[in-house]
Motif scaffolding. Structure first.
Motif, mmCIF file in Angstrom:
data_model
loop_
_atom_site.group_PDB
_atom_site.id
_atom_site.type_symbol
_atom_site.label_atom_id
_atom_site.label_comp_id
_atom_site.label_asym_id
_atom_site.label_seq_id
_atom_site.Cartn_x
_atom_site.Cartn_y
_atom_site.Cartn_z
ATOM 1 N N SER A 1 44.796 121.401 54.802
ATOM 2 C CA SER A 1 44.462 123.036 55.441
ATOM 3 C C SER A 1 44.601 123.959 55.152
ATOM 4 C CB SER A 1 43.430 122.639 56.320
ATOM 5 O OG SER A 1 44.863 122.791 57.300
ATOM 6 N N ARG A 2 44.462 125.450 54.661
ATOM 7 C CA ARG A 2 44.778 126.792 55.196
ATOM 8 C C ARG A 2 44.291 127.680 55.681
ATOM 9 N NH1 ARG A 2 42.805 131.218 52.853
ATOM 10 N NH2 ARG A 2 44.425 132.462 51.906
ATOM 11 N N ARG A 3 45.029 128.134 56.304
ATOM 12 C CA ARG A 3 44.736 129.073 57.473
ATOM 13 C C ARG A 3 45.139 130.680 57.163
ATOM 14 N NH1 ARG A 3 43.960 125.991 62.783
ATOM 15 N NH2 ARG A 3 43.124 124.174 61.893
ATOM 16 N N PRO A 4 44.793 131.779 56.571
ATOM 17 C CA PRO A 4 44.894 132.910 55.940
ATOM 18 C C PRO A 4 44.374 133.602 57.449
ATOM 19 C CG PRO A 4 43.035 131.977 55.520
ATOM 20 C CD PRO A 4 43.104 131.058 55.568
ATOM 21 N N VAL A 5 45.120 134.152 58.002
ATOM 22 C CA VAL A 5 46.108 135.153 59.183
ATOM 23 C C VAL A 5 45.692 136.514 58.681
ATOM 24 C CG1 VAL A 5 47.579 136.047 60.272
ATOM 25 C CG2 VAL A 5 48.147 133.488 58.705
ATOM 26 N N PRO A 6 44.882 136.866 59.834
ATOM 27 C CA PRO A 6 44.290 138.540 59.451
ATOM 28 C C PRO A 6 45.145 139.505 59.599
ATOM 29 C CG PRO A 6 43.961 137.678 62.310
ATOM 30 C CD PRO A 6 44.664 136.415 60.759
ATOM 31 N N ALA A 7 46.221 139.161 58.722
ATOM 32 C CA ALA A 7 47.353 140.350 58.636
ATOM 33 C C ALA A 7 47.007 141.887 58.040
ATOM 34 C CB ALA A 7 49.246 139.414 58.135
ATOM 35 N N LEU B 1 51.223 135.892 56.059
ATOM 36 C CA LEU B 1 50.237 136.987 54.904
ATOM 37 C C LEU B 1 48.609 135.803 54.740
ATOM 38 C CD1 LEU B 1 52.731 138.661 52.817
ATOM 39 C CD2 LEU B 1 50.720 139.410 54.148
ATOM 40 N N TRP B 2 49.692 134.436 54.640
ATOM 41 C CA TRP B 2 48.928 133.040 54.114
ATOM 42 C C TRP B 2 49.911 131.687 55.315
ATOM 43 C CZ3 TRP B 2 51.114 129.676 50.980
ATOM 44 C CH2 TRP B 2 51.321 130.061 50.534
ATOM 45 N N TRP C 1 54.011 110.374 49.028
ATOM 46 C CA TRP C 1 54.868 111.553 48.146
ATOM 47 C C TRP C 1 53.645 112.218 47.618
ATOM 48 C CZ3 TRP C 1 58.865 113.620 50.016
ATOM 49 C CH2 TRP C 1 59.638 113.327 50.966
ATOM 50 N N GLN C 2 53.198 114.035 47.830
ATOM 51 C CA GLN C 2 52.603 114.597 47.669
ATOM 52 C C GLN C 2 52.812 115.992 46.239
ATOM 53 O OE1 GLN C 2 48.971 114.735 49.332
ATOM 54 N NE2 GLN C 2 47.295 113.354 47.800
ATOM 55 N N VAL C 3 52.961 116.612 45.324
ATOM 56 C CA VAL C 3 53.542 117.417 44.320
ATOM 57 C C VAL C 3 52.241 118.321 44.801
ATOM 58 C CG1 VAL C 3 53.978 118.441 43.080
ATOM 59 C CG2 VAL C 3 55.464 116.675 43.211
ATOM 60 N N HIS C 4 51.711 119.658 45.173
ATOM 61 C CA HIS C 4 51.258 120.278 44.710
ATOM 62 C C HIS C 4 51.158 122.110 44.726
ATOM 63 C CE1 HIS C 4 49.733 118.567 48.857
ATOM 64 N NE2 HIS C 4 50.256 117.974 49.057
ATOM 65 N N ALA C 5 49.983 121.911 44.114
ATOM 66 C CA ALA C 5 50.109 123.851 43.083
ATOM 67 C C ALA C 5 48.749 124.689 44.246
ATOM 68 C CB ALA C 5 49.446 123.558 41.397
ATOM 69 N N THR D 1 48.902 133.539 45.353
ATOM 70 C CA THR D 1 48.213 134.836 46.129
ATOM 71 C C THR D 1 47.031 134.673 46.760
ATOM 72 O OG1 THR D 1 46.852 134.657 44.653
ATOM 73 C CG2 THR D 1 48.135 136.005 43.496
ATOM 74 N N THR D 2 47.069 133.037 47.628
ATOM 75 C CA THR D 2 46.217 132.518 48.935
ATOM 76 C C THR D 2 46.212 131.515 49.356
ATOM 77 O OG1 THR D 2 44.430 131.742 47.021
ATOM 78 C CG2 THR D 2 43.851 134.134 47.128
ATOM 79 N N GLY D 3 47.289 130.568 48.935
ATOM 80 C CA GLY D 3 47.371 130.195 49.671
ATOM 81 C C GLY D 3 46.618 128.935 49.757
ATOM 82 N N THR D 4 45.728 128.738 48.739
ATOM 83 C CA THR D 4 44.963 127.723 48.470
ATOM 84 C C THR D 4 45.439 127.205 47.156
ATOM 85 O OG1 THR D 4 43.734 128.803 46.685
ATOM 86 C CG2 THR D 4 42.812 128.647 49.041
ATOM 87 N N THR D 5 44.913 125.683 47.284
ATOM 88 C CA THR D 5 45.094 124.653 46.128
ATOM 89 C C THR D 5 44.684 124.899 45.097
ATOM 90 O OG1 THR D 5 45.976 122.730 48.032
ATOM 91 C CG2 THR D 5 45.591 122.052 46.196
ATOM 92 N N LEU D 6 45.092 124.204 43.905
ATOM 93 C CA LEU D 6 44.417 124.463 42.574
ATOM 94 C C LEU D 6 43.831 123.243 42.676
ATOM 95 C CD1 LEU D 6 47.453 126.557 40.845
ATOM 96 C CD2 LEU D 6 45.503 127.085 41.740
#
Length: 601
Positions: free
Chosen positions: A20-26, A147-148, A195-199, A203-208
Motif C-alpha cells: 500500500s502506498r500512502r502519499p503525504v500531503p507534504a 514526500l511519499w 521474499w519478494q523484490v519490488h520495483a 517519483t511517486t512510490g507506486t509499484t510498477l
C-alpha cells in the motif's frame, strides 16, 4: 492498489497492508527560505557506484579544516518513520539499509524536481524524504519532509535475530535514475509471500506493473547454476546484502545468507525487463550440513566495468574441504547471468570454517583500474574478513578450476592473494595482511569478530588508499574492542611487479563496537574526510531494548587520521552495518528517522 491521502501523524501511527502506498500531503507552500538548487549529484547504491568504492570526490563544504573549526550541528530531523504492531507489540523502525540520495528527482505530487533521500526500514516500508528546502507549488517544502511512503510487506519477527526486530527490509535498495520512470528496487520479506523484490516508481512510490517478483524454491530451482540445493523459506534465509544493478539496468542481483542449519547462501539474478528470476547460484549443492556459504555482508556484491559480479561467502561445513561445488569462505566471480568464472579461497579456509571467522561478513570492492605501466596487476578487488585480514586479489588471475576449492594449507606463502613482500609477524613468513588483531585462527565469530565491513577507496595525488573499519581486540580471546578501529592502507603498485597492501596509518584513539563500512568525501584529491556510523553495541545486542545505546556518527581527517567530530548521543537508535551519505555540505544518517548534520556556522 489502495491510495489514501492522510495526515502525517496518522501515517506514523497506523499499520498498512502490504504494497500500500500512502502519499503525504507534504507539498504545501511553507515559508520563504531559499531552495537548494539541483546539482546532478547521486548516491544511487551502497558505496555510491557499482564497484562500491564509497568515495565522493565532489564535497567542497565539509572539509577537514571546516569541521575542525566549526564542528557539526543537527540541521534537521524527519519525523519518526513507520511503526507497526505485530503480535500485540509495537515496533519502531530500524534502518539497516543505508540511505540513498539523488538530486533533481521529479516528485509528481509536488510538481517539482527535488533532492531526495530514499530510506527503507525493518518494518517493511520505503520512504522518500526531502533532503533540502525545495520550491514546489509556488512555495517551499521543508527539508526532512516525508514526500511519499510505501508499505511493501508484513514483516516477520524471529527472536534473537538481527536485534530482535521485524525483518522487513534489511538490505540497501538500488536506484536506477536512467530508467523511465526512475526506479527504486527493494527486497522485502513478507509473512505470507516470503521474499519478494519490488520495483517502485521513485517519483511517486507506486509499484510498477508486473512487480513484485517472488524469490522462492520454485523460481530458483530450474535456473540454479550450482543445483540442486533448495531455496529455504524466510525463517532460514537472510537478505542483508545490498542489491546490485547491472550497468544497462537490465539485471538485478539479490544475495542471501542462511541463519540456521540446512540453508545455503544464494545469489539470485532478476530480469528488470521481464520481471522474473532468470538465474541463481547456490553456494553449495546440498543443504544437509550446517549453513554453507552465506552471502551476508551489508555491502552486497560489486560489479566491474566488464559486468563481472563479485561476492564473498561465509563459512561452510567443517568437513567440506575439497567437496565439489561447495564455495564457502571464498570470493566468487560470475559473468552474466551468474556463470561462475573465477574464485579465490584463502589458504587457511579450514581453520576459518571451524572458528566461523569467515569472509562473508565483508563485501568486496572493485578498485578503479591502474595504469598497466605502473604494475603487473592493474585490475584489483579488495575485501576483509572476521579474522581481521584484508585481502587484495588480482581479478584478472582468479582460479578458473570451478569444480572445487583447493586443498587447505597451513603455509601462508601459498595464499593466492597479492601478498606484501615482507614476512608477516603472525606467520613468520609472507602471507595476507592482518590489520585488526591480535591474529587468531580460533577466535573470530560473534563479538570476537574483528571486521564485518567493506573497505572504502580514494586517491590523493598519485597515491591510492583503502580505509577499513573494524575492532581490534584487547587480547586474542577477548571481546573487548580497543584502538585502532580505523586504519588506512596504501595500495602499493611497484612498476613491473604485483600490487600489494601496506598499513599507512591508524586512528590512535577512536574505538568502535560494531561499525558500518566507511565512506570518504573529499574535494577532488584534497581534504578527505572519513565517515563511519558505529552501532555502538555488541553483535548480539537487542535493538528493541528500550535501553539500547545510541549509535554514533564519526568524522575523521583522512590525511592525519585525527578525529574531527562525533555525534555523541544525538542519534536515535537504528539498525546495524548502515552507512551515512554526504551531499552538498550535509551528512545524512538513517536511524528510526533521517537526521541531517551540517557545519555549526
Amino acid at each position: 492498489m489502495r491510495r489514501l491521502i492522510i495526515g502525517l501523524s496518522a501515517l506514523l501511527a497506523c499499520t498498512t497492508t502490504p504494497s500500500s502506498r500512502r502519499p503525504v500531503p507534504a507539498c504545501i507552500p511553507d515559508g520563504t527560505r531559499a531552495a537548494e538548487p539541483p546539482h546532478g549529484l547521486a548516491w544511487p547504491t551502497f558505496g555510491g557506484e557499482r564497484g562500491r568504492t564509497a568515495w565522493d570526490p565532489r564535497e567542497t563544504i565539509l572539509t577537514p579544516s571546516a569541521i575542525a573549526a566549526h564542528g557539526l550541528r543537527q540541521a534537521w530531523e524527519s519525523p519518526q518513520l513507520d511503526s507497526i504492531a505485530i503480535g500485540g507489540q509495537t515496533y519502531a523502525p530500524h534502518a539497516y539499509a543505508s540511505p540513498l540520495y539523488a538530486d533533481d528527482v521529479p516528485i509528481l505530487e509536488c510538481g517539482a524536481r527535488m533532492s531526495v533521500l530514499f530510506v527503507a526500514t525493518s518494518n517493511g516500508y520505503v520512504h522518500a524524504i526531502s533532503a533540502f528546502d525545495a520550491t514546489a507549488n509556488g512555495g517551499f517544502v521543508k527539508a526532512g519532509t516525508v514526500l511519499w511512503s510505501t508499505a511493501l510487506s508484513t514483516p516477520i519477527v524471529i527472536p534473537k535475530l538481527d536485534g530482535g526486530m521485524p525483518l522487513g527490509v534489511l538490505s540497501t535498495p538500488v536506484l536506477d535514475l536512467g530508467a523511465s520512470p526512475p526506479t527504486l528496487y527493494v527486497a522485502a520479506i513478507d509473512a505470507a509471500r516470503g521474499w519478494q523484490v519490488h520495483a517502485l516508481d521513485a517519483t511517486t512510490g507506486t509499484t510498477l506493473p508486473r512487480w513484485p517478483v517472488t524469490i522462492d524454491d520454485a523460481s530458483t530451482r530450474l535456473v540454479n547454476r550450482n543445483g540442486p540445493a533448495h531455496f529455504e523459506d524466510a525463517t532460514v534465509l537472510s537478505q542483508r546484502g545490498a542489491l546490485a544493478l547491472s550497468e544497462d539496468g537490465g539485471t538485478l542481483y539479490v544475495p542471501f545468507g542462511a541463519y540456521f542449519d540446512g540453508g545455503v547462501g544464494w545469489m539470485v539474478a532478476v530480469s528488470t525487463r521481464s520481471a522474473n528470476v532468470i538465474a541463481a547460484h547456490s553456494s553449495a549443492r546440498t543443504t544437509e550440513a550446517t549453513a554453507s556459504g552465506g552471502i551476508w555482508s551489508a555491502g552486497g556484491p560489486s560489479i566491474d566495468s566488464d559486468g563481472v559480479l563479485y561476492a564473498t561467502t561465509g563459512n561452510s561445513p567443517n568437513d567440506s574441504a575439497g567437496v565439489p561445488h561447495v564455495w564457502g569462505e571464498s570470493l566468487l566471480a560470475w559473468r552474466a547471468p551468474l556463470e561462475l568464472s573465477g574464485t579465490y579461497t584463502p589458504f587457511n579456509y579450514c581453520a576459518l570454517d571451524v572458528s566461523d571467522s569467515d569472509l562473508g561478513g565483508d563485501s568486496p570492492i572493485v578498485l578503479p583500474d591502474f595504469d598497466l605501466s605502473g604494475t603487473q596487476t592493474p585490475r584489483l578487488v579488495a575485501f576483509g574478513s572476521k579474522q581481521g585480514n584484508v585481502y587484495l586479489v588480482d581479478r584478472a588471475r582468479l582460479a578458473t578450476t570451478l569444480d572445487a576449492r583447493q586443498p587447505c594449507s597451513k603455509d601462508s606463502t601459498t595464499d593466492r592473494s597479492l601478498l606484501p613482500p615482507d614476512p608477516q609477524p603472525q606467520f613468520g613468513a609472507r602471507g595476507p595482511l592482518n590489520v585488526f588483531g591480535p591474529y587468531s585462527d580460533d577466535f573470530g565469530n560473534l563479538d570476537h569478530a574483528k571486521m564485518r565491513t567493506s573497505p572504502a577507496f580514494y586517491r590523493s595525488g598519485s597515491t591510492s588508499y583503502l580505509v577499513v573499519t573494524g575492532a581490534t581486540k584487547a587480547k586474542v580471546d577477548s571481546t573487548q574492542s580497543v584502538a585502532p578501529s580505523i586504519v588506512r592502507l596504501r595500495v602499493v603498485t611497484p612498476p613491473g611487479a604485483a600490487a600489494y597492501l601496506a598499513i599507512d596509518g591508524a586512528d590512535p584513539t577512536t574505538v568502535f563496537k560494531n561499525p558500518g563500512a566507511p565512506i570518504v568525501s573529499s574535494d577532488g584529491p584534497n581534504g578527505p574526510v572519513i565517515w563511519v556510523l558505529d552501532e555502538n553495541a555488541s553483535r548480539l545486542a537487542s535493538l528493541v531494548d528500550p535501553n539500547a545505546p545510541h549509535p554514533v556518527l564519526y568524522a575523521v581527517d583522512g590525511s592525519t587520521l585525527q578525529p574531527l567530530w562525533d555525534s555523541g548521543t544525538l542519534l536515535h537508535v537504528g539498525g546495524k552495518y548502515s552507512t551515512p551519505v554526504v551531499a552538498h555540505g550535509v551528512a545524512f544518517v538513517a536511524t528510526d528517522r533521517v537526521q541531517a548534520f551540517s557545519l555549526s556556522l
